[in-house]
Write an enzyme that holds these catalytic residues in place. Structure first.
Site, PDB file in Angstrom:
ATOM      1  CG  HIS A 134       3.597  20.600   9.501  1.00 39.31           C
ATOM      2  ND1 HIS A 134       2.957  21.369  10.019  1.00 39.31           N
ATOM      3  CD2 HIS A 134       3.590  22.123   8.228  1.00 39.31           C
ATOM      4  CE1 HIS A 134       2.259  22.566  10.236  1.00 39.31           C
ATOM      5  NE2 HIS A 134       2.514  22.932   9.142  1.00 39.31           N
ATOM      6  CG  ASP A 211       0.476  15.249   7.920  1.00 37.27           C
ATOM      7  OD1 ASP A 211       0.153  15.498   6.667  1.00 37.27           O
ATOM      8  OD2 ASP A 211       1.657  15.959   8.438  1.00 37.27           O
ATOM      9  CD  GLN A 214       2.787  20.462   1.847  1.00 44.23           C
ATOM     10  OE1 GLN A 214       2.493  20.855   0.481  1.00 44.23           O
ATOM     11  NE2 GLN A 214       2.204  21.570   2.573  1.00 44.23           N
ATOM     12  CE  LYS A 237      -1.432  22.740   4.393  1.00 46.43           C
ATOM     13  NZ  LYS A 237      -0.164  23.572   3.814  1.00 46.43           N
ATOM     14  CB  CYS A 375       5.047  24.724  10.282  1.00 44.57           C
ATOM     15  SG  CYS A 375       4.055  26.236  10.720  1.00 44.57           S
TER      16      CYS A 375
HETATM   17  N1  C6P Z   1       1.658  23.561   5.842  1.00 39.13           N
HETATM   18  C1  C6P Z   1       3.161  24.931   4.840  1.00 39.13           C
HETATM   19  O1  C6P Z   1       3.244  26.258   4.164  1.00 39.13           O
HETATM   20  P1  C6P Z   1      -2.902  22.641   8.047  1.00 39.13           P
HETATM   21  O2  C6P Z   1      -2.507  23.687   8.866  1.00 39.13           O
HETATM   22  O3  C6P Z   1      -4.178  22.063   9.122  1.00 39.13           O
HETATM   23  O4  C6P Z   1      -4.119  22.829   7.114  1.00 39.13           O
HETATM   24  O5  C6P Z   1      -1.785  21.629   7.633  1.00 39.13           O
HETATM   25  C2  C6P Z   1      -1.300  21.398   8.775  1.00 39.13           C
HETATM   26  C3  C6P Z   1       0.553  20.407   7.872  1.00 39.13           C
HETATM   27  C4  C6P Z   1       0.586  19.257   8.094  1.00 39.13           C
HETATM   28  N2  C6P Z   1       0.909  18.499   7.337  1.00 39.13           N
HETATM   29  C5  C6P Z   1       1.994  19.206   5.996  1.00 39.13           C
HETATM   30  C6  C6P Z   1       2.867  18.191   6.293  1.00 39.13           C
HETATM   31  C7  C6P Z   1       2.017  20.121   6.068  1.00 39.13           C
HETATM   32  O6  C6P Z   1       2.349  21.025   4.986  1.00 39.13           O
HETATM   33  C8  C6P Z   1       0.859  20.962   6.785  1.00 39.13           C
HETATM   34  C9  C6P Z   1       0.694  22.883   6.494  1.00 39.13           C
HETATM   35  C10 C6P Z   1       1.557  24.267   5.267  1.00 39.13           C
HETATM   36  O7  C6P Z   1       3.983  23.814   5.110  1.00 39.13           O
HETATM   37  C11 C6P Z   1       1.242  25.981   6.300  1.00 39.13           C
HETATM   38  S1  C6P Z   1       2.613  25.867   7.932  1.00 39.13           S
END
Ligand code: C6P
Length: 417
Positions: A134, A211, A214, A237, A375
């Site tokens: 990401h 990370d 997910q 999430k 993203c």
């Molecule tokens: N992905 C998606 O629609 P934040 O925005 O900080 O809560 O998470 C960022 C992030 C980091 N790593 C992974 C693997 C992610 O999937 C995400 C967020 C969302 O896929 C919003 S772009």
């Protein structure tokens, strides 16, 4: 406080229809059709238990934390710190203090980049990531690269959306200072063999951040079993509020790190000459934190633990299998990410229509998905597409909702085909 509707845990089977009653937002129609919310990788909906925990804090005991001697401040502080203990239990951390509250995964990675990795970098050093990251696990390292002269080394993606362990190992070298890998890809659903990756990195003395944005909503995670140096995720999430997330870090690392944000609540003593920082984790939590979000996150963890992550994983695996079979049978549909180990994400394109058009037609049929680059533009570049449509599942999704997705895709074909 409300508890989740009791579910059948026998044979790891969820009573999804009963669980759905815990999510008030799901009881609505969009465009005259029952809402099928299939955008869970972007953010999941909140159960009554989380909504009530947030409301109860505001109604009954809200105050700023760690500062007041009065009753409300003490109660808020207790609830905030109780959430930290829940996170520690959830992740299998050795102690609550190893869990720093941050805004989300993005902030967690930036914190590690600035406070842990940056002081260790010199020109020519390398940070190892994968081709499926990401943007939040790419851009912070590029910022460091530009500031320090270090390099980014990227393990290449394979056509099925995996990276090969041999490729990962081959890229670990004497210049590698840090590894930062995604546990589960948001764009493809691929589950990375992070335990193996960590072992290989540690054999060479290289620390690893995972990370887990997910991963934690879909599977049990134990940071000590993984032997992760850092692990991070976002509350929104995980059925919790937005604006709150966690950076787990091993105490020995956190103790040695200099904070990259300064302010109130992270100090022991301040004069104009110098500041003594507070202990871990407070030294990383400058300013008034997301008190209510943290308490809501604690409630989300209670909820998930009562439902059972094994049962959730089994249910989502079944949904993924069903959706993959249904979508594969549709003419002109191509699925991106066919790894043997996948979480509940189906990214696809249709010959007949652009992903944004697919998303719009689906919305007109009550089906919410995400269309775009998610993203993860390097992933899109790898497959030579600008965007995909992405359906992603959570514990409350059903076969009927997958059927609604397929029926709406038929309409897309009728319109654009
Ligand atoms: N992905 C998606 O629609 P934040 O925005 O900080 O809560 O998470 C960022 C992030 C980091 N790593 C992974 C693997 C992610 O999937 C995400 C967020 C969302 O896929 C919003 S772009």
């Amino acid at each position: 406080m409300s508890t989740p509707t009791p579910v059948q845990t026998k044979a790891a089977k969820l009573d999804v229809e009963r669980l759905r009653q815990d999510f008030p937002i799901l009881r609505q129609e969009i465009a005259g059709k029952p809402l099928a919310y299939l955008d869970n990788a972007a953010s999941v909906q909140k159960p009554e238990a989380v909504i009530q925990a947030v409301e109860r804090c505001y109604r009954e005991y809200y105050a700023n934390i760690h500062r007041g001697v009065h009753a409300l401040s003490q109660r808020s502080t207790e609830a905030y710190e109780a959430a930290r203990a829940k996170v520690a239990d959830f992740l299998g951390a050795e102690q609550p203090a190893e869990n720093v509250f941050v805004r989300g995964t993005t902030e967690a990675i930036n914190l590690v980049a600035q406070s842990f990795v940056r002081p260790r970098l010199k020109p020519g050093d390398e940070i190892l990531i994968t081709g499926m990251e990401h943007h939040s696990n790419i851009v912070p390292w590029q910022l460091l690269r530009d500031e320090t002269g270090a390099q980014l080394n990227v393990v290449p993606l394979q056509a099925d959306g995996t990276v090969r362990l041999e490729d990962f190992e081959a890229r670990l070298n004497e210049r590698t200072r840090f590894v930062s890998v995604v546990h589960v890809s948001n764009a493809l659903g691929t589950v990375n063999p992070v335990k193996e990756m960590i072992r290989l990195a540690h054999e060479r003395g290289v620390p690893v951040l995972v990370d887990g944005a997910q991963a934690v909503p879909h599977m049990g995670v134990d940071v000590r079993d993984l032997d992760a140096d850092f692990y991070c995720f976002s509350g929104h999430k995980l059925y919790g509020p937005t604006g709150i997330g966690v950076l787990y870090g091993r105490m020995e690392h956190l103790k040695g790190m200099r904070p990259y944000q300064g302010g109130g609540d992270m100090i022991r003593y301040v004069t104009f000459e110098k500041t003594d920082f507070a202990e871990v984790p407070q030294k990383f939590e400058a300013g008034t934190p997301n008190i209510v979000g943290t308490i809501g996150l604690g409630a989300a963890i209670d909820y998930l633990q009562q439902v059972g992550l094994d049962a959730i994983a089994a249910h989502e695996a079944d949904l993924l299998d069903y959706a993959t079979r249904q979508l594969s049978a549709l003419e002109g549909v191509r699925i991106y990410g066919t790894a043997p180990e996948k979480a509940a994400v189906v990214s696809f394109t249709m010959d007949q229509a652009h992903p944004h058009d697919i998303g719009t037609i689906l919305d007109m049929n009550g089906v919410a998905i995400r269309a775009g680059h998610h993203c993860a533009q390097p992933v899109m570049d790898f497959y030579g597409v600008a965007a995909t449509a992405r359906a992603s599942f959570g514990l409350y999704n059903t076969h009927a909702e997958v059927d609604a997705l397929v029926a709406a895709l038929d309409k897309v074909r009728e319109l654009f085909g």
